[in-house]
Design a protein around this motif. Structure first.
Motif, PDB file in Angstrom:
ATOM      1  N   MET A   1       0.840  -1.178   0.000  1.00  0.00           N
ATOM      2  CA  MET A   1       0.000   0.000   0.000  1.00  0.00           C
ATOM      3  C   MET A   1       0.887   1.245   0.000  1.00  0.00           C
ATOM      4  O   MET A   1       1.865   1.317   0.720  1.00  0.00           O
ATOM      5  CB  MET A   1      -0.903  -0.034   1.235  1.00  0.00           C
ATOM      6  N   ASP A   2       0.527   2.202  -0.844  1.00  0.00           N
ATOM      7  CA  ASP A   2       1.284   3.449  -0.925  1.00  0.00           C
ATOM      8  C   ASP A   2       1.026   4.315   0.298  1.00  0.00           C
ATOM      9  O   ASP A   2      -0.051   4.296   0.885  1.00  0.00           O
ATOM     10  CB  ASP A   2       0.887   4.236  -2.177  1.00  0.00           C
ATOM     11  N   MET A   3       2.050   5.093   0.642  1.00  0.00           N
ATOM     12  CA  MET A   3       1.890   6.029   1.752  1.00  0.00           C
ATOM     13  C   MET A   3       1.147   7.261   1.275  1.00  0.00           C
ATOM     14  O   MET A   3       1.321   7.700   0.137  1.00  0.00           O
ATOM     15  CB  MET A   3       3.257   6.458   2.293  1.00  0.00           C
ATOM     16  N   SER A   4       0.337   7.826   2.152  1.00  0.00           N
ATOM     17  CA  SER A   4      -0.344   9.082   1.836  1.00  0.00           C
ATOM     18  C   SER A   4       0.677  10.219   1.888  1.00  0.00           C
ATOM     19  O   SER A   4       1.756  10.071   2.456  1.00  0.00           O
ATOM     20  CB  SER A   4      -1.463   9.334   2.838  1.00  0.00           C
ATOM     21  N   PRO A   5       0.340  11.378   1.307  1.00  0.00           N
ATOM     22  CA  PRO A   5       1.266  12.516   1.384  1.00  0.00           C
ATOM     23  C   PRO A   5       1.630  12.896   2.820  1.00  0.00           C
ATOM     24  O   PRO A   5       2.779  13.232   3.091  1.00  0.00           O
ATOM     25  CB  PRO A   5       0.500  13.644   0.680  1.00  0.00           C
ATOM     26  N   VAL A   6       0.674  12.805   3.730  1.00  0.00           N
ATOM     27  CA  VAL A   6       0.956  13.133   5.139  1.00  0.00           C
ATOM     28  C   VAL A   6       1.937  12.128   5.724  1.00  0.00           C
ATOM     29  O   VAL A   6       2.890  12.510   6.416  1.00  0.00           O
ATOM     30  CB  VAL A   6      -0.352  13.165   5.965  1.00  0.00           C
ATOM     31  N   GLU A   7       1.745  10.851   5.430  1.00  0.00           N
ATOM     32  CA  GLU A   7       2.665   9.828   5.925  1.00  0.00           C
ATOM     33  C   GLU A   7       4.067  10.026   5.362  1.00  0.00           C
ATOM     34  O   GLU A   7       5.055   9.809   6.069  1.00  0.00           O
ATOM     35  CB  GLU A   7       2.153   8.428   5.564  1.00  0.00           C
ATOM     36  N   LYS A   8       4.160  10.448   4.102  1.00  0.00           N
ATOM     37  CA  LYS A   8       5.466  10.697   3.494  1.00  0.00           C
ATOM     38  C   LYS A   8       6.178  11.850   4.192  1.00  0.00           C
ATOM     39  O   LYS A   8       7.384  11.766   4.464  1.00  0.00           O
ATOM     40  CB  LYS A   8       5.319  10.992   1.998  1.00  0.00           C
ATOM     41  N   ILE A   9       5.428  12.929   4.485  1.00  0.00           N
ATOM     42  CA  ILE A   9       6.024  14.076   5.181  1.00  0.00           C
ATOM     43  C   ILE A   9       6.469  13.671   6.582  1.00  0.00           C
ATOM     44  O   ILE A   9       7.562  14.027   7.030  1.00  0.00           O
ATOM     45  CB  ILE A   9       5.026  15.252   5.251  1.00  0.00           C
ATOM     46  N   ILE A  10       5.630  12.923   7.290  1.00  0.00           N
ATOM     47  CA  ILE A  10       5.985  12.494   8.650  1.00  0.00           C
ATOM     48  C   ILE A  10       7.210  11.585   8.621  1.00  0.00           C
ATOM     49  O   ILE A  10       8.106  11.701   9.465  1.00  0.00           O
ATOM     50  CB  ILE A  10       4.782  11.814   9.339  1.00  0.00           C
ATOM     51  N   ASN A  11       7.287  10.707   7.646  1.00  0.00           N
ATOM     52  CA  ASN A  11       8.448   9.833   7.499  1.00  0.00           C
ATOM     53  C   ASN A  11       9.707  10.660   7.223  1.00  0.00           C
ATOM     54  O   ASN A  11      10.765  10.432   7.830  1.00  0.00           O
ATOM     55  CB  ASN A  11       8.202   8.836   6.370  1.00  0.00           C
ATOM     56  N   ALA A  12       9.582  11.630   6.312  1.00  0.00           N
ATOM     57  CA  ALA A  12      10.723  12.502   6.006  1.00  0.00           C
ATOM     58  C   ALA A  12      11.123  13.305   7.241  1.00  0.00           C
ATOM     59  O   ALA A  12      12.312  13.507   7.503  1.00  0.00           O
ATOM     60  CB  ALA A  12      10.377  13.442   4.849  1.00  0.00           C
ATOM     61  N   TYR A  13      10.139  13.758   8.009  1.00  0.00           N
ATOM     62  CA  TYR A  13      10.405  14.527   9.224  1.00  0.00           C
ATOM     63  C   TYR A  13      11.187  13.682  10.235  1.00  0.00           C
ATOM     64  O   TYR A  13      12.169  14.152  10.818  1.00  0.00           O
ATOM     65  CB  TYR A  13       9.091  15.010   9.825  1.00  0.00           C
ATOM     66  N   ALA A  14      10.773  12.445  10.409  1.00  0.00           N
ATOM     67  CA  ALA A  14      11.466  11.558  11.349  1.00  0.00           C
ATOM     68  C   ALA A  14      12.921  11.354  10.929  1.00  0.00           C
ATOM     69  O   ALA A  14      13.835  11.433  11.765  1.00  0.00           O
ATOM     70  CB  ALA A  14      10.735  10.217  11.434  1.00  0.00           C
ATOM     71  N   ILE A  15      13.149  11.118   9.654  1.00  0.00           N
ATOM     72  CA  ILE A  15      14.515  10.918   9.156  1.00  0.00           C
ATOM     73  C   ILE A  15      15.328  12.197   9.303  1.00  0.00           C
ATOM     74  O   ILE A  15      16.484  12.175   9.730  1.00  0.00           O
ATOM     75  CB  ILE A  15      14.495  10.422   7.699  1.00  0.00           C
ATOM     76  N   ALA A  16      14.707  13.338   8.957  1.00  0.00           N
ATOM     77  CA  ALA A  16      15.412  14.617   9.063  1.00  0.00           C
ATOM     78  C   ALA A  16      15.789  14.927  10.510  1.00  0.00           C
ATOM     79  O   ALA A  16      16.877  15.448  10.774  1.00  0.00           O
ATOM     80  CB  ALA A  16      14.538  15.739   8.499  1.00  0.00           C
ATOM     81  N   LYS A  17      14.903  14.599  11.455  1.00  0.00           N
ATOM     82  CA  LYS A  17      15.198  14.867  12.870  1.00  0.00           C
ATOM     83  C   LYS A  17      16.366  14.010  13.361  1.00  0.00           C
ATOM     84  O   LYS A  17      17.144  14.446  14.211  1.00  0.00           O
ATOM     85  CB  LYS A  17      13.959  14.622  13.736  1.00  0.00           C
ATOM     86  N   ILE A  18      16.490  12.820  12.817  1.00  0.00           N
ATOM     87  CA  ILE A  18      17.634  11.970  13.168  1.00  0.00           C
ATOM     88  C   ILE A  18      18.922  12.617  12.662  1.00  0.00           C
ATOM     89  O   ILE A  18      19.924  12.659  13.364  1.00  0.00           O
ATOM     90  CB  ILE A  18      17.466  10.546  12.579  1.00  0.00           C
ATOM     91  N   CYS A  19      18.862  13.160  11.441  1.00  0.00           N
ATOM     92  CA  CYS A  19      20.043  13.779  10.838  1.00  0.00           C
ATOM     93  C   CYS A  19      20.338  15.161  11.408  1.00  0.00           C
ATOM     94  O   CYS A  19      21.498  15.541  11.554  1.00  0.00           O
ATOM     95  CB  CYS A  19      19.868  13.886   9.326  1.00  0.00           C
ATOM     96  N   ASN A  20      19.282  15.929  11.689  1.00  0.00           N
ATOM     97  CA  ASN A  20      19.453  17.288  12.193  1.00  0.00           C
ATOM     98  C   ASN A  20      18.289  17.616  13.136  1.00  0.00           C
ATOM     99  O   ASN A  20      17.237  18.062  12.680  1.00  0.00           O
ATOM    100  CB  ASN A  20      19.505  18.288  11.039  1.00  0.00           C
ATOM    101  N   PRO A  21      18.473  17.421  14.434  1.00  0.00           N
ATOM    102  CA  PRO A  21      17.383  17.641  15.396  1.00  0.00           C
ATOM    103  C   PRO A  21      16.861  19.076  15.447  1.00  0.00           C
ATOM    104  O   PRO A  21      15.799  19.321  16.006  1.00  0.00           O
ATOM    105  CB  PRO A  21      18.006  17.257  16.743  1.00  0.00           C
ATOM    106  N   ASP A  22      17.571  20.041  14.850  1.00  0.00           N
ATOM    107  CA  ASP A  22      17.141  21.439  14.896  1.00  0.00           C
ATOM    108  C   ASP A  22      16.112  21.800  13.832  1.00  0.00           C
ATOM    109  O   ASP A  22      15.550  22.895  13.863  1.00  0.00           O
ATOM    110  CB  ASP A  22      18.358  22.364  14.759  1.00  0.00           C
ATOM    111  N   LEU A  23      15.857  20.922  12.873  1.00  0.00           N
ATOM    112  CA  LEU A  23      14.894  21.226  11.811  1.00  0.00           C
ATOM    113  C   LEU A  23      13.468  21.235  12.355  1.00  0.00           C
ATOM    114  O   LEU A  23      13.099  20.417  13.187  1.00  0.00           O
ATOM    115  CB  LEU A  23      14.980  20.194  10.692  1.00  0.00           C
ATOM    116  N   THR A  24      12.679  22.174  11.841  1.00  0.00           N
ATOM    117  CA  THR A  24      11.259  22.221  12.199  1.00  0.00           C
ATOM    118  C   THR A  24      10.464  21.459  11.148  1.00  0.00           C
ATOM    119  O   THR A  24      10.962  21.177  10.048  1.00  0.00           O
ATOM    120  CB  THR A  24      10.748  23.667  12.245  1.00  0.00           C
TER     121      THR A  24
END
Length: 62
Positions: A1-24
């Motif tokens: 099943m494909d991820m919804s756009p919201v799920e994609k953003i949340i997934n990207a957010y989780a990965i980005a926070k691991i790489c750079n915790p200062d990102l909003t």
């Protein structure tokens, strides 16, 4: 099943926070949209077919 756009953003957010915790979340959404657009552009450049259809004239077979 494909991820919804919201799920994609949340997934990207989780990965980005691991790489750079200062990102909003807003920064991640902006960067995500930018890189998705760039990704599609690059993909289309690689898979574009600039060559037209080829055909050959032949004498009437009848």
């Amino acid at each position: 099943m494909d991820m919804s756009p919201v799920e994609k953003i949340i997934n990207a957010y989780a990965i980005a926070k691991i790489c750079n915790p200062d990102l909003t979340l807003q920064e991640v959404e902006k960067l995500y949209s930018q890189y998705v657009s760039e990704g599609y552009e690059e993909y289309n450049k690689l898979h574009r077919n600039d060559k037209g259809a080829e055909c050959e004239a032949i004498p009437k077979p009848f």
